[in-house]
Write an enzyme that holds these catalytic residues in place. Sequence first.
Site, short mmCIF file in Angstrom:
data_model
loop_
_atom_site.label_atom_id
_atom_site.label_comp_id
_atom_site.label_asym_id
_atom_site.label_seq_id
_atom_site.Cartn_x
_atom_site.Cartn_y
_atom_site.Cartn_z
N THR A 1 0.72 -1.13 0.04
CA THR A 1 -0.22 0.08 -0.14
C THR A 1 0.89 1.19 0.05
O THR A 1 2.17 1.15 -0.01
CB THR A 1 -0.98 0.04 1.45
OG1 THR A 1 0.04 -0.09 2.42
CG2 THR A 1 -2.07 -1.04 1.24
N TYR A 2 0.15 2.43 0.01
CA TYR A 2 1.04 3.77 0.07
C TYR A 2 2.09 3.99 0.98
O TYR A 2 1.66 3.56 2.17
CB TYR A 2 -0.01 4.85 -0.26
CG TYR A 2 0.54 6.01 -0.44
CD1 TYR A 2 1.20 6.34 -1.87
CD2 TYR A 2 0.52 7.36 0.00
CE1 TYR A 2 1.82 7.41 -2.17
CE2 TYR A 2 0.98 8.76 -0.42
CZ TYR A 2 1.64 8.63 -1.21
OH TYR A 2 2.18 9.83 -1.69
N MET A 3 3.41 4.20 0.65
CA MET A 3 4.45 4.14 1.54
C MET A 3 4.70 5.54 2.29
O MET A 3 5.54 5.48 3.10
CB MET A 3 5.81 3.66 0.80
CG MET A 3 6.40 4.37 -0.32
SD MET A 3 5.20 4.50 -1.81
CE MET A 3 5.76 6.08 -2.53
#
Length: 529
Positions: free
Chosen positions: A125-127
């Site tokens: 997922t978005y880091m």
Amino acid sequence: EREREMENFVPTEYWSIEAELNKKAEKNGKFKAELVGTARSKNLNIPTQEDAEDLVAKLKGASYSVSKVQHKTASRQPSPPFITSTLQQEAWRRLGFSSKRTMAIAQGLYEGIPIGGEEPIGLITYMRTDSTYVTTHAITEAREYIKDNYGSDYVPKSPRTFKKKVKGAQEAHEAIRPTSVKREPIALYPFLNKEQLKLYELIWNRMVASQMAATVYNNTSVDIQATTAGTKSMFRATSSRVAFPGFLALYSEGTDDEEGEKEKTPLPELSQGEALELLGLFPEQHFTKPPSRYTEATLVKALEANGIGRPSTYAPILSTIQDRGYVQKEKGRFKPEEMGAVVTDLLKDYFPDIVDIGFTAQMENRLDSISWGEQELVPVLQGFYGPFTSALDKALNDMPKVKPADEPTDEICEKCGSPMVIKHGRFGRFLSCSNYPQCKNAKPIRKEIDVNCPKCGAKLVERRTKKGRIFYGCSSYPNCDFAVWEKPLSTPCPKCGGLLVPKNKEMARCTGCGHEASLEEIEGPVLPG
């Protein structure tokens, strides 16, 4: 500030005393206990060797017995899935990745990797997030995986959720986790490079472990009373063992502690009132230690703790202070350069409110309050911009032009015979003739290592790429183009006599014949201290 704190630190001497004891009439009942209190003081302080020796002399003739035995069960909960700051910290501790490198690898995992001929699949997922929120679907998938692979004992009764780690965390994003727990790291081995695989495995392990049962410890604490001439002293021995591994069966979080905890050895079975035999007393000198220089992990942790920056800015902050020559890394820790000290002092003199450690956090909070409709935009910005403009005008008129002093070297200018000095320029430090401007000889700083080039025999030197990455190349470049990323070992290859470089923490490889050997075999075992 940390460097100056270290420079001003005055170490304080103190001593500890350990007793080696044994259960009477037993050969295998040895254990050690530490002196924790005397009749005079429960908070023990032994400031000098003389004090320690006096205590040892008194304790040699004491009788020893068990005064108290306590057995307790303690549990340890797993850490939440990663947010940006904790990912950068753990990637540095466990993998040695810089924050910039970590984010670049994570970006690739997020954007997608082709798996088995398919279209690129986003693996995480978005880091860039400061939220520990995880969707119900991901939690359910993790719990099912744990039950199938570890057993129902490893699944807590209810799904585990985590509170916001950071005040004002944006819940629009999740924590950093694998997009599917079913994609085990081992299954992705053919499709990811080494760095991608290592970081993905770290993220995957952390997410799965966050939904596993707690680790349970059986802790034992034993108080031992030493009695002599009516005076009583107290020793204490502790031990801890894992009763149920829980999440530690999969993942254990790294630590920033240089020395780590002392290993707690098992204790023999002891009972209250039991007499003990003294085998020896061991006084040991210690000194208080100054705070350590920051690593990538501890600096990101400090930035987050002080509300400085956001998930997207931690890596650029760490890159900027290095790119501008304010700090350099020495054994993995940030050491301030003179340029950094000069800039810091000037900013503190002319912009004390701006460089105050609380300013950034306060400004971030004000901007957040504007976005939430709690404050008006224009008054907040006017409150900042007016004083800032005045300070800027004063600095433009009054701030002196300061350059770090030239650093002398032993090198001689080959053009005029004058000594060479280290100067500071817009691209960092460089060697220049001290006879400038009469002699304009200048060249990059070359740090020789005591290893010869395997191609031409000249010395190898430490160099940097345009982006600042260190590599090791031949000093006779461009006549010889030999170069390696890893710092060469001084020991030659045992098979062909070629150049050895580290392959990982345990192994080395030869750049010539490809032979691999353990570092312990080549350099000998690493001795304590």
